[in-house]
Design a protein around this motif. Structure first.
Motif, PDB file in Angstrom:
ATOM      1  N   GLY A 116       4.817  -4.177  10.186  1.00  0.00           N
ATOM      2  CA  GLY A 116       6.008  -4.527   9.417  1.00  0.00           C
ATOM      3  C   GLY A 116       5.843  -4.174   7.956  1.00  0.00           C
ATOM      4  O   GLY A 116       5.521  -5.030   7.135  1.00  0.00           O
ATOM      5  N   LEU A 117       6.044  -2.895   7.620  1.00  0.00           N
ATOM      6  CA  LEU A 117       5.881  -2.435   6.238  1.00  0.00           C
ATOM      7  C   LEU A 117       7.177  -1.914   5.634  1.00  0.00           C
ATOM      8  O   LEU A 117       7.182  -1.506   4.478  1.00  0.00           O
ATOM      9  CB  LEU A 117       4.821  -1.325   6.176  1.00  0.00           C
ATOM     10  CG  LEU A 117       3.381  -1.728   6.498  1.00  0.00           C
ATOM     11  CD1 LEU A 117       2.500  -0.485   6.569  1.00  0.00           C
ATOM     12  CD2 LEU A 117       2.855  -2.693   5.456  1.00  0.00           C
ATOM     13  N   GLY A 118       8.259  -1.919   6.394  1.00  0.00           N
ATOM     14  CA  GLY A 118       9.507  -1.352   5.898  1.00  0.00           C
ATOM     15  C   GLY A 118       9.548   0.150   6.103  1.00  0.00           C
ATOM     16  O   GLY A 118       8.524   0.830   6.137  1.00  0.00           O
ATOM     17  N   CYS A 119      10.746   0.657   6.262  1.00  0.00           N
ATOM     18  CA  CYS A 119      10.978   2.089   6.504  1.00  0.00           C
ATOM     19  C   CYS A 119      11.031   2.831   5.169  1.00  0.00           C
ATOM     20  O   CYS A 119      11.713   2.369   4.249  1.00  0.00           O
ATOM     21  CB  CYS A 119      12.308   2.255   7.254  1.00  0.00           C
ATOM     22  SG  CYS A 119      12.818   3.951   7.572  1.00  0.00           S
ATOM     23  N   PRO A 120      10.341   3.979   5.038  1.00  0.00           N
ATOM     24  CA  PRO A 120       9.566   4.731   6.027  1.00  0.00           C
ATOM     25  C   PRO A 120       8.061   4.452   5.977  1.00  0.00           C
ATOM     26  O   PRO A 120       7.296   5.157   6.640  1.00  0.00           O
ATOM     27  CB  PRO A 120       9.850   6.179   5.624  1.00  0.00           C
ATOM     28  CG  PRO A 120       9.931   6.105   4.122  1.00  0.00           C
ATOM     29  CD  PRO A 120      10.580   4.776   3.808  1.00  0.00           C
ATOM     30  N   ARG A 121       7.635   3.483   5.166  1.00  0.00           N
ATOM     31  CA  ARG A 121       6.188   3.248   5.024  1.00  0.00           C
ATOM     32  C   ARG A 121       5.543   2.909   6.358  1.00  0.00           C
ATOM     33  O   ARG A 121       4.425   3.360   6.658  1.00  0.00           O
ATOM     34  CB  ARG A 121       5.943   2.112   4.014  1.00  0.00           C
ATOM     35  CG  ARG A 121       6.358   2.456   2.593  1.00  0.00           C
ATOM     36  CD  ARG A 121       6.051   1.329   1.626  1.00  0.00           C
ATOM     37  NE  ARG A 121       6.761   0.103   1.953  1.00  0.00           N
ATOM     38  CZ  ARG A 121       8.007  -0.175   1.588  1.00  0.00           C
ATOM     39  NH1 ARG A 121       8.693   0.710   0.876  1.00  0.00           N
ATOM     40  NH2 ARG A 121       8.599  -1.307   1.921  1.00  0.00           N
ATOM     41  N   GLN A 122       6.249   2.104   7.178  1.00  0.00           N
ATOM     42  CA  GLN A 122       5.640   1.672   8.441  1.00  0.00           C
ATOM     43  C   GLN A 122       5.493   2.845   9.414  1.00  0.00           C
ATOM     44  O   GLN A 122       4.541   2.893  10.192  1.00  0.00           O
ATOM     45  CB  GLN A 122       6.471   0.567   9.063  1.00  0.00           C
ATOM     46  CG  GLN A 122       7.888   0.985   9.405  1.00  0.00           C
ATOM     47  CD  GLN A 122       8.784  -0.179   9.721  1.00  0.00           C
ATOM     48  OE1 GLN A 122       8.380  -1.321   9.582  1.00  0.00           O
ATOM     49  NE2 GLN A 122       9.992   0.107  10.149  1.00  0.00           N
ATOM     50  N   GLU A 123       6.425   3.790   9.371  1.00  0.00           N
ATOM     51  CA  GLU A 123       6.309   4.955  10.254  1.00  0.00           C
ATOM     52  C   GLU A 123       5.133   5.841   9.835  1.00  0.00           C
ATOM     53  O   GLU A 123       4.417   6.387  10.683  1.00  0.00           O
ATOM     54  CB  GLU A 123       7.611   5.764  10.248  1.00  0.00           C
ATOM     55  CG  GLU A 123       8.722   5.151  11.079  1.00  0.00           C
ATOM     56  CD  GLU A 123       9.449   4.005  10.377  1.00  0.00           C
ATOM     57  OE1 GLU A 123      10.124   3.226  11.061  1.00  0.00           O
ATOM     58  OE2 GLU A 123       9.339   3.897   9.138  1.00  0.00           O
ATOM     59  N   VAL A 124       4.933   5.991   8.518  1.00  0.00           N
ATOM     60  CA  VAL A 124       3.806   6.797   8.034  1.00  0.00           C
ATOM     61  C   VAL A 124       2.486   6.113   8.404  1.00  0.00           C
ATOM     62  O   VAL A 124       1.533   6.766   8.861  1.00  0.00           O
ATOM     63  CB  VAL A 124       3.909   7.025   6.519  1.00  0.00           C
ATOM     64  CG1 VAL A 124       2.710   7.839   6.019  1.00  0.00           C
ATOM     65  CG2 VAL A 124       5.206   7.746   6.163  1.00  0.00           C
ATOM     66  N   PHE A 125       2.421   4.794   8.238  1.00  0.00           N
ATOM     67  CA  PHE A 125       1.225   4.033   8.605  1.00  0.00           C
ATOM     68  C   PHE A 125       0.941   4.189  10.099  1.00  0.00           C
ATOM     69  O   PHE A 125      -0.208   4.460  10.512  1.00  0.00           O
ATOM     70  CB  PHE A 125       1.426   2.565   8.252  1.00  0.00           C
ATOM     71  CG  PHE A 125       0.276   1.666   8.620  1.00  0.00           C
ATOM     72  CD1 PHE A 125      -0.728   1.396   7.702  1.00  0.00           C
ATOM     73  CD2 PHE A 125       0.196   1.068   9.876  1.00  0.00           C
ATOM     74  CE1 PHE A 125      -1.797   0.562   8.034  1.00  0.00           C
ATOM     75  CE2 PHE A 125      -0.861   0.241  10.221  1.00  0.00           C
ATOM     76  CZ  PHE A 125      -1.855  -0.010   9.285  1.00  0.00           C
TER      77      PHE A 125
END
Length: 271
Positions: free
Chosen positions: A171-180
């Motif tokens: 749960g990092l927010g979009c798009p950070r969570q997708e990159v993670f």
């Protein structure tokens, strides 16, 4: 187990989205968890699709995910309009999260919660255990709200593996969570689910809109009312851009050629 709908990946503005439903998406995630396979998952609404449209490198990362569900009604509509998918419902990240967690609890598959703030996680853990008393939470780790230091991804992966987790919720927010999720997939033999605002919703920090607003794709208006300063650019600018590109793809004015899936490492991603 109810049979699900899974028509594979379809091109929505160049982003490859799975024409799927809750049953099929949940089963695929749980199967990967049982078998100990890397499996990257995200649920994309309009904003998530547009992050790919605006950044070809990110689009290539999204197109390498194992499962991309239609989180928003406009994304479901696009699958139906462009590809005749006939989907009757979206696959909303917070709801998919609960369905996966329910199955994980039933099958004894421990989960790991990564991201958000410690106060949010302190509310989320008892909320999940209240809903699913048999759930095993192997670990909880708040976001550092910074970029990864050199080699830090390996340290995070080791902590997750050492915990005994079989599924990671991010749960990092979009798009950070997708990159993670993309960056961590080669390091972890388990599903990673980028679940967006699910942590905040299930911790009781955000309220879901009324069902009629969700049905008619007005959830963005509800979210905008709750967080206008943070979200106004996302919705006021991206929604019209999404609709215009969707019309261009449908009429053939724009080919919307998908970026080829990539395995290129990403550095300095948010942790």
């Amino acid at each position: 187990m109810p049979a699900g709908v899974d028509q594979g990946k379809r091109n929505v503005l160049g982003v490859l989205v799975d024409a799927t439903d809750y049953a099929s998406a949940t089963e695929r995630i749980i199967a990967a968890a049982r078998e100990g396979r890397p499996f990257a998952v995200t649920a994309l609404a309009v904003h998530g699709v547009m992050t790919g449209v605006q950044d070809p490198a990110h689009e290539a990362r999204l197109n390498s995910f194992d499962l991309v569900t239609p989180d928003g009604q406009p994304v479901r509509w696009a699958l139906n309009l462009l590809h005749g998918a006939g989907l009757t419902d979206r696959v909303y990240g917070p709801t998919l999260t609960l369905k996966v967690v329910e199955r994980a609890a039933a099958e004894g598959l421990p989960i790991y919660l990564y991201g958000s703030t410690q106060p949010t996680l302190d509310r989320l853990v008892p909320a999940l255990l209240g809903m699913f008393p048999a759930l095993k939470i192997a670990g909880v780790e708040a976001s550092k709200f910074r970029g990864a230091n050199p080699g830090e991804e390996a340290e995070i992966a080791e902590r997750i593996k050492a915990s005994g987790a079989r599924i990671v919720l991010v749960g990092l927010g979009c798009p950070r969570q997708e990159v993670f999720t993309y960056a961590m997939r080669p390091l972890l033999d388990m599903p990673l689910l980028a679940v967006g605002a699910a942590f905040d919703y299930h911790a009781g920090l955000l309220k879901n809109p009324p069902a009629w607003m969700q049905k008619y794709a007005l959830e963005w208006l509800w979210r905008l009312g709750l967080e206008p300063k943070r979200l106004w650019k996302r919705y006021v600018l991206l929604n019209p851009a999404y609709l215009s590109r969707l019309a261009a793809q449908k009429t053939g004015l724009w080919k919307a050629t998908p970026a080829a899936p990539t395995g290129e490492p990403v550095r300095g991603f948010a942790v």
